[in-house]
Design a protein around this motif. Structure first.
Motif, mmCIF file in Angstrom:
data_model
loop_
_atom_site.group_PDB
_atom_site.id
_atom_site.type_symbol
_atom_site.label_atom_id
_atom_site.label_comp_id
_atom_site.label_asym_id
_atom_site.label_seq_id
_atom_site.Cartn_x
_atom_site.Cartn_y
_atom_site.Cartn_z
ATOM 1 N N UNK A 174 0.845 -1.198 0.000
ATOM 2 C CA UNK A 174 0.000 0.000 0.000
ATOM 3 C C UNK A 174 0.884 1.253 0.000
ATOM 4 N N UNK A 175 1.109 1.785 -1.211
ATOM 5 C CA UNK A 175 2.063 2.885 -1.370
ATOM 6 C C UNK A 175 1.664 4.122 -0.563
ATOM 7 N N UNK A 176 0.375 4.462 -0.556
ATOM 8 C CA UNK A 176 -0.057 5.649 0.183
ATOM 9 C C UNK A 176 0.183 5.481 1.679
ATOM 10 N N UNK A 177 -0.108 4.300 2.194
ATOM 11 C CA UNK A 177 0.113 4.046 3.622
ATOM 12 C C UNK A 177 1.598 4.028 3.951
ATOM 13 N N UNK A 178 2.404 3.505 3.037
ATOM 14 C CA UNK A 178 3.858 3.524 3.240
ATOM 15 C C UNK A 178 4.335 4.962 3.407
ATOM 16 N N UNK A 179 3.870 5.835 2.538
ATOM 17 C CA UNK A 179 4.289 7.238 2.601
ATOM 18 C C UNK A 179 3.821 7.899 3.893
ATOM 19 N N UNK A 180 2.584 7.625 4.312
ATOM 20 C CA UNK A 180 2.058 8.224 5.540
ATOM 21 C C UNK A 180 2.860 7.787 6.770
ATOM 22 N N UNK A 181 3.137 6.500 6.854
ATOM 23 C CA UNK A 181 3.840 5.983 8.034
ATOM 24 C C UNK A 181 5.296 6.425 8.024
ATOM 25 N N UNK A 182 5.924 6.433 6.846
ATOM 26 C CA UNK A 182 7.312 6.899 6.760
ATOM 27 C C UNK A 182 7.418 8.353 7.211
ATOM 28 N N UNK A 183 6.457 9.174 6.812
ATOM 29 C CA UNK A 183 6.458 10.580 7.226
ATOM 30 C C UNK A 183 6.268 10.694 8.737
ATOM 31 N N UNK A 184 5.376 9.865 9.293
ATOM 32 C CA UNK A 184 5.148 9.899 10.741
ATOM 33 C C UNK A 184 6.391 9.460 11.493
ATOM 34 N N UNK A 185 7.120 8.492 10.962
ATOM 35 C CA UNK A 185 8.346 8.041 11.627
ATOM 36 C C UNK A 185 9.425 9.115 11.581
ATOM 37 N N UNK A 186 9.475 9.880 10.488
ATOM 38 C CA UNK A 186 10.471 10.949 10.406
ATOM 39 C C UNK A 186 10.199 12.053 11.431
ATOM 40 N N UNK A 187 8.923 12.241 11.771
ATOM 41 C CA UNK A 187 8.565 13.286 12.722
ATOM 42 C C UNK A 187 8.726 12.847 14.170
ATOM 43 N N UNK A 188 8.848 11.566 14.382
ATOM 44 C CA UNK A 188 8.859 11.031 15.752
ATOM 45 C C UNK A 188 10.060 10.111 15.921
ATOM 46 N N UNK A 189 10.936 10.441 16.823
ATOM 47 C CA UNK A 189 12.164 9.683 16.986
ATOM 48 C C UNK A 189 11.879 8.248 17.405
ATOM 49 N N UNK A 190 12.614 7.336 16.809
ATOM 50 C CA UNK A 190 12.486 5.921 17.148
ATOM 51 C C UNK A 190 12.921 5.715 18.597
ATOM 52 N N UNK A 191 12.004 5.319 19.501
ATOM 53 C CA UNK A 191 12.394 5.139 20.907
ATOM 54 C C UNK A 191 13.435 4.058 21.098
#
Length: 249
Positions: A186-203
């Motif tokens: 799901x390309x659109x979901x991939x883009x949404x989640x990737x953007x969310x991960x860039x905004x939030x540091x990996x704990x």
């Protein structure tokens, strides 16, 4: 007077037959005569569970209005009536169950997991309004966001992220929602989640703070700074150590 187990089971069996036949008249009469609407059949199902599976439209209102009915008894797979209504795309029934107080949280797979799998934003919104846990963990630690990413819809992913679902949660194999979206293609979901991960540091990659030096600690406590504070050794990445000073001539 002795009453056999078979005789006790008979009214429950009769109710299950009425449910499968969608006979509201028979079901109502059996309930009036005192049959236990929460009794389990030989497959560990209540009459409500069977009615949802069979989509017995006439019997369902009779059961929902029966005095003392338990709306949240799970089947042998741990699925509640609400979960079964959701996964069966019986949205109006799911809305009724939520409105009547069916449990919105449970251990393991939850109603929100199932709603996310179906991409049903309307039901997800109702579940969260009734305090469903947005990052609920399945037995393999999968979250609703992971289910939405692989099986649901872009709208479901966007909705969960807007409600602060954690894009860095990991299942037992260490996979994040991004891997689930990639698995689902799901390309659109991939883009949404990737953007969310860039905004939030990996704990998982956050490093603990280095200990304060004696001088800094004293300053924070409002104490005199030591005249000869101990030096803090500097640690450099491999290959980036500073060159040794040249010897004095």
């Amino acid at each position: 007077m002795f009453v056999s187990a078979a005789a006790l089971a008979a009214p429950v069996d009769d109710l299950m037959v009425a449910v499968k036949r969608d006979s509201d008249v028979t079901a109502r009469e059996l309930i009036r005569r005192g049959v236990d609407v929460n009794a389990l059949d030989q497959n560990g199902r209540t009459a409500l569970t069977v009615a949802i599976q069979e989509q017995s439209a006439k019997v369902l209102p009779v059961l929902l209005n029966a005095r003392g009915i338990n709306l949240s008894t799970p089947n042998k797979f741990g699925e509640s009536p609400l979960m079964m209504a959701i996964i069966g795309n019986q949205t109006e029934l799911a809305k009724q169950l939520i409105a009547r107080g069916a449990a919105t949280n449970k251990g393991g797979w939850s109603p929100l997991h199932y709603a996310a799998t179906r991409g049903n934003v309307e039901i997800m919104r109702l579940l969260l309004a009734r305090d469903a846990y947005i990052d609920a963990k399945a037995p393999n630690l999968a979250t609703p966001l992971m289910m939405a990413a692989q099986y649901g819809s872009e709208d479901a992913v966007r909705f969960l992220l807007s409600r602060q679902a954690d894009p860095w949660d990991r299942d037992t194999l260490g996979h994040t929602p991004l891997e689930y979206a990639k698995r689902g293609g799901k390309e659109d979901s991939i883009a949404l989640i990737a953007a969310a991960q860039r905004k939030r540091r990996d704990p998982g990659k956050v490093r603990p703070l280095a200990p304060l030096s004696p001088a800094s600690a004293a300053e924070l406590r409002g104490e005199p700074i030591p005249e000869n504070p101990e030096s803090i050794p500097m640690i450099y990445p491999p290959g980036q150590e500073p060159a040794a000073p040249a010897p004095l001539p």
